[in-house]
Design an enzyme around this catalytic site. Structure first.
Site, short mmCIF file in Angstrom:
data_model
loop_
_atom_site.label_atom_id
_atom_site.label_comp_id
_atom_site.label_asym_id
_atom_site.label_seq_id
_atom_site.Cartn_x
_atom_site.Cartn_y
_atom_site.Cartn_z
N LEU A 296 0.51 -1.42 0.10
CA LEU A 296 0.17 0.23 0.18
C LEU A 296 0.59 1.14 -0.01
O LEU A 296 0.55 2.53 -0.37
CB LEU A 296 -0.81 -0.06 1.12
CG LEU A 296 -2.19 -1.00 1.02
CD1 LEU A 296 -2.87 -1.53 2.52
CD2 LEU A 296 -3.19 -0.83 -0.04
N GLY A 297 2.33 1.29 1.02
CA GLY A 297 2.76 2.45 0.88
C GLY A 297 3.78 2.08 1.11
O GLY A 297 4.40 1.03 2.51
N GLY B 118 7.67 4.68 3.71
CA GLY B 118 7.88 5.28 4.73
C GLY B 118 9.50 5.37 4.50
O GLY B 118 9.57 4.35 4.52
N GLY B 119 9.89 5.99 5.26
CA GLY B 119 11.92 6.18 6.28
C GLY B 119 11.90 5.51 7.20
O GLY B 119 12.71 4.48 7.11
N MET B 120 10.41 5.01 8.09
CA MET B 120 10.81 4.11 8.60
C MET B 120 10.11 2.45 8.47
O MET B 120 10.00 1.50 9.14
CB MET B 120 10.26 4.53 10.19
CG MET B 120 9.68 3.35 10.95
SD MET B 120 9.21 4.73 12.53
CE MET B 120 7.57 3.02 13.00
N ALA B 121 8.63 2.01 8.11
CA ALA B 121 8.18 1.13 7.28
C ALA B 121 7.84 0.81 5.97
O ALA B 121 7.57 1.79 5.94
CB ALA B 121 6.89 0.96 8.45
N ASP C 11 2.35 15.26 14.57
CA ASP C 11 2.99 14.69 13.57
C ASP C 11 1.68 14.86 12.22
O ASP C 11 1.15 13.77 11.36
CB ASP C 11 3.37 13.07 13.30
CG ASP C 11 4.52 13.21 11.39
OD1 ASP C 11 4.43 14.36 11.15
OD2 ASP C 11 4.44 11.79 11.30
#
Length: 889
Positions: free
Chosen positions: A20-21, A23-26, A137
């Site tokens: 699904l997508g 990012g920088g962490m997961a 955030d």
């Protein structure tokens, strides 16, 4: 991040379907959970980061922060676990897009749409802040919109509490997203609190309306410096059509000093609405739009006819309520919070049962003669209107909640000693602390009882005990403690309100209303008495079809909400719950679908404010139960299953919060009943009754489930209801339900037998007992007319049914009963008129068309009769097909 591709693998109980997508962490995957079987979003921490304790801590913090928050606009967390060296979080799968994607695609959004979406985020933020959680955030990419426009706030990876302590940081990095960070967050100050999230929300509003950011910079660091040195670019520089007051609101939200901003996200949204001229009412949908959209009228629900006695045609029992909960009445208003009152007519939402084995079919007869009685289907069981809280009525959910809020506020202001010795003060303080904790009610009861061992006349301890008992539907115990509290201190407002609720839950309407009036008189500025009185009047208005009383209930509910403004979260939550209950009764009264949306919104607001209170979850569960039953009636099983699953989740949450609360089991019983799992439903109702024999809604629900079995367990249903009358001898719904159950058993008996006649007589007696308790109870009046007609007392039956219609004219079952009576009197022209009126009111009921067909045949209009039979077959009436075959069709 190195490429991580788990598609096709199974991690723990999760089969990875697609990405699904990332990012920088997961990385977030779409996955199928095997038990329970459902689609989820699975957020996975890559193996290389699993070695870094800081990342693991932040990952776990996200799960812990979000899992502790139960709000309709916060993505629910299902599972947090580790398998094969991978840490993961399973959460609700949102079939939609991020707000960031929508802004990127459209450039900017209309003002009204912006406020509608931001209002949902604000509700989630204010709830999180009330629970001591700061998101830190807030940005459009952390806001998911499903296909219906419902917004979910996600990613609590940077969240932390307001109580101080260092937040998680990563060496050499700034935690957060520079474009949305507040000045204090950009400086790394330790006092980051709710104003930081409000600032970020202001940036989101700015971006939604302009498609731009409020500061210009080429790098993330320059962006951080800009907000410390420069004022935001006025949004009207990019969008001149924005009203100047709207720009002023945005600029205040982006104030450099935290104290200069709005004090809450809700205050920011309220200011936006006022500046835009949109009023003060909610602009977003009431609840996640799995239910029918506002403005779509729900179908009229009804049951199938019982089998007719020899020589007569069988009518079907009157419409029955859907299952409301804790503030959500069913078609026969269900009881408010915690108080399972039931108005149970024959349930609606049933499909016609099959005729008894060996039932005679109708043979052709010469015109003008009465045909032999066709066997009528056995009465299908529709849910009795469940009490507000899954078994508990609207009253417990509504009133108990209202009382609870007021109680907490009142006691919070009480002087520390107030003339009592220190031992009592210490014991009270300990009891109050337990009372306010999730799942600690049993310990709180023991603690308050300890106070009473020291000071038996302590009004505060007795009032709180009364409230707890009422929340658990222990009505007689609640009444006793409330009276003891009032004896100790007649100014105990909350004790009067709890007394009102407990009396109403026992069917003692006049006493309940007097107690609510006393609560209002004791303190006209306190919302508790108004909230209790609103629910009591709304329930009675529905029973009596009294529009004037309903208007009074609506006024009281509005006053309660108005007077709750500015008070603590508990009092506000109770007021929202009470208003939700009244909205639901209003829908049942007028069939105005807009009330469904408003009611759902109020229940969700109550949960958002006080998610640790079990009755709020039960009420919302009953709300979804009712909508699921309605979807089944419309033939939309897929939608129904989704709604009923939402209901089940709320009942399970209520059980988790308070395992001794049997009303949640009653709600699950109704849930299974709608899914036609009658054996499972009986088991849940039995659990509810075992935990609380006073839960009349559970008794009623069990009676319906027993009649749903094949073959129906008439004797078991009657025994269950008889048992309920011993613990609740004043509740008219119980006696009316007994009347309908005896009628059902009679229609299944041998036509014309002495046993059948005795059952009809017993039904008549039970309806009269219901009317002894409330002589305007429409359901019982209509039932009495049916019983009289079944006994051949046609003139009395017509008088009784006309009396019922004089109170509430739009009763399809009463018109049907009149038509049935005229038919058996040979007055076919009058019968035709009555059946056609029944069809106007209940066009989905095939029985109306079937009996119209029989009547038209007697009038010699065979072709019209055939058409009526065809329509009856389309509506699910199996007997009409026999008539068509007899007529050569």
């Amino acid at each position: 991040m190195p490429e991580l591709n788990l598609i096709g693998r199974t991690i723990g109980r999760f089969e990875i379907l697609s990405e699904l997508g990332r990012g920088g962490m997961a990385v977030v995957y779409k996955a199928r959970q095997t038990s329970p079987n459902r689609i989820v979003a699975l957020k996975v921490l890559p193996p290389e980061l699993s070695l870094d304790r800081t990342y693991i801590a932040r990952f776990r913090q996200e799960a812990d922060s979000a899992a502790a928050l139960e709000h309709p606009n916060i993505v629910p967390i299902y599972v947090v676990d580790e398998a094969e060296g991978l840490h993961y979080i399973a959460m609700k799968f949102i079939d939609g897009r991020t707000l960031k994607e929508i802004i990127h695609e459209r450039g900017s959004l209309p003002l009204d749409e912006t406020i509608r979406l931001v209002e949902q985020v604000a509700s989630a933020l204010d709830y999180a802040h009330s629970r001591g959680v700061i998101h830190r955030d807030i940005k459009p990419s952390n806001m998911m919109l499903d296909r219906n426009g419902w917004v979910y706030l996600t990613d609590f990876g940077l969240a932390r509490g307001t109580g101080g302590g260092g937040g998680l940081t990563i060496a050499g990095t700034v935690m957060g997203t520079p474009e949305y960070m507040s000045p204090e967050q950009a400086q790394g100050l330790p006092n980051v609190g709710p104003p930081t999230d409000i600032y970020a929300l202001g940036v989101v509003v700015y971006e939604m309306l302009t498609g731009r950011m409020p500061f210009k910079a080429d790098t993330p660091m320059a962006m951080l410096v800009a907000r410390l040195q420069h004022a935001p670019i006025p949004p009207r520089d990019f969008r001149s059509d924005l009203p100047l007051p709207v720009e002023d609101v945005i600029m205040r939200a982006l104030a450099r000093k935290p104290e200069a901003r709005y004090q809450s996200a809700g205050e920011l949204v309220a200011a936006l609405k006022q500046a835009a001229g949109f009023g003060t009412g909610p602009m977003h949908s009431a609840s996640p739009p799995v239910s029918p959209p506002a403005g779509t009228p729900l179908p009229y629900v009804r049951t199938v006819p019982p089998s007719p006695p020899a020589g007569t045609t069988a009518p079907r029992p009157p419409e029955s309520p859907v299952s409301p909960v804790y503030g959500l009445p069913t078609q026969q208003a269900s009881p408010p919070s915690g108080a399972p009152t039931m108005h149970a007519t024959s349930p609606s939402y049933g499909t016609p049962a099959q005729p008894p084995a060996g039932a005679p079919t109708m043979q052709a007869m010469p015109p003008g003669t009465l045909p032999p009685q066709p066997a009528a289907p056995s009465v299908p069981q529709a849910p009795a209107k469940p009490k507000k809280s899954g078994g508990m009525g609207l009253i417990v959910g509504g009133i108990a909640a209202v009382v609870l809020l007021a109680l907490v506020a009142l006691f919070a202001l009480r002087p520390a000693t107030d003339g009592q010795n220190r031992q009592v003060d210490a014991a009270l303080a300990q009891a109050h602390e337990l009372f306010n904790q999730r799942g600690k009610l049993d310990q709180a009861i023991e603690a308050y009882q300890e106070v009473l061992r020291i000071d038996s006349a302590n009004a505060e301890a007795r009032t709180r005990l009364a409230l707890i008992y009422q929340m658990r539907a222990r009505y007689s115990d609640a009444e006793a403690e409330a009276r003891a509290a009032i004896d100790a201190d007649n100014r105990a407002i909350l004790a009067h309100a709890v007394l009102a609720e407990s009396l109403h839950s026992q069917g003692r309407y006049n006493e309940a209303l007097d107690a609510a009036d006393r609560a209002v008189a004791a303190d006209p500025d306190h919302p508790t008495g108004y909230g209790s009185r609103a629910i009591i009047k709304a329930a009675r208005a529905l029973d009596d079809a009294d529009a004037t009383m309903l208007a009074e209930a609506i006024d009281d509910a509005e006053i309660a909400l108005e007077k709750a403004a500015g008070r603590d979260n508990l009092i506000q939550a109770l007021a929202h719950n009470a208003r939700g209950v009244v909205y639901w009764y209003q829908y049942l009264f007028s069939n105005d679908a807009a009330m469904v949306a408003r009611g759902g919104d109020e229940f969700n607001r109550a949960i958002g404010l006080q998610g640790q209170i079990a009755v709020f979850h039960s009420n919302l569960g009953y709300f979804y139960n009712d909508q699921g039953a309605s979807a089944l009636q419309r033939g939309n099983r897929q939608e129904a299953v989704s709604l009923l699953d939402l209901a089940r989740q709320q009942f399970e949450r209520a059980q988790d919060i308070d395992p001794v609360n049997g009303h949640a089991h009653a709600g699950l019983g109704w849930n299974l009943y709608f899914l036609e799992d009658y054996t499972g439903a009986v088991a849940e109702f039995d659990k509810a009754i075992e935990l609380n024999p006073q839960d009349t809604d559970a008794h009623i629900g069990k009676s319906y489930a027993l009649l749903g079995l094949s073959p129906p367990d008439f004797d078991g249903a009657i025994a269950t209801l008889e048992q309920a009358t011993t613990v609740a001898p004043y509740v008219p719904e119980l006696f009316a339900r007994l009347g309908w159950t005896h009628l059902s058993k009679a229609f299944a008996a041998e036509s014309g037998s002495a046993a059948q006649t005795a059952l009809f007589q017993r039904a008549e007696d039970r309806f009269r007992e219901a009317l002894d308790r409330n002589d305007r109870f429409v359901n019982a009046i209509t039932g009495l007319g049916w019983a009289q007609s079944a006994l051949g007392q046609y003139d009395q039956a017509l008088d009784t049914l006309q009396r019922s219609l004089a109170i509430k004219e739009d009763q399809g079952d009463a018109h049907f009963g009149i038509g049935w009576t005229y038919y058996n009197m040979g007055r076919f022209t009058d019968a035709e008129s009555s059946f056609r009126r029944a069809i106007e009111i209940q066009p989905l009921d095939g029985s109306n068309y079937y009996w119209l067909g029989l009547t038209l045949e007697q009038l010699g209009r065979v072709e019209e009769a055939k058409q009526a039979y065809r329509t009856a077959v389309e509506k699910g009436n199996s007997f009409a097909q026999q008539e068509l075959e007899r007529l050569g069709q």
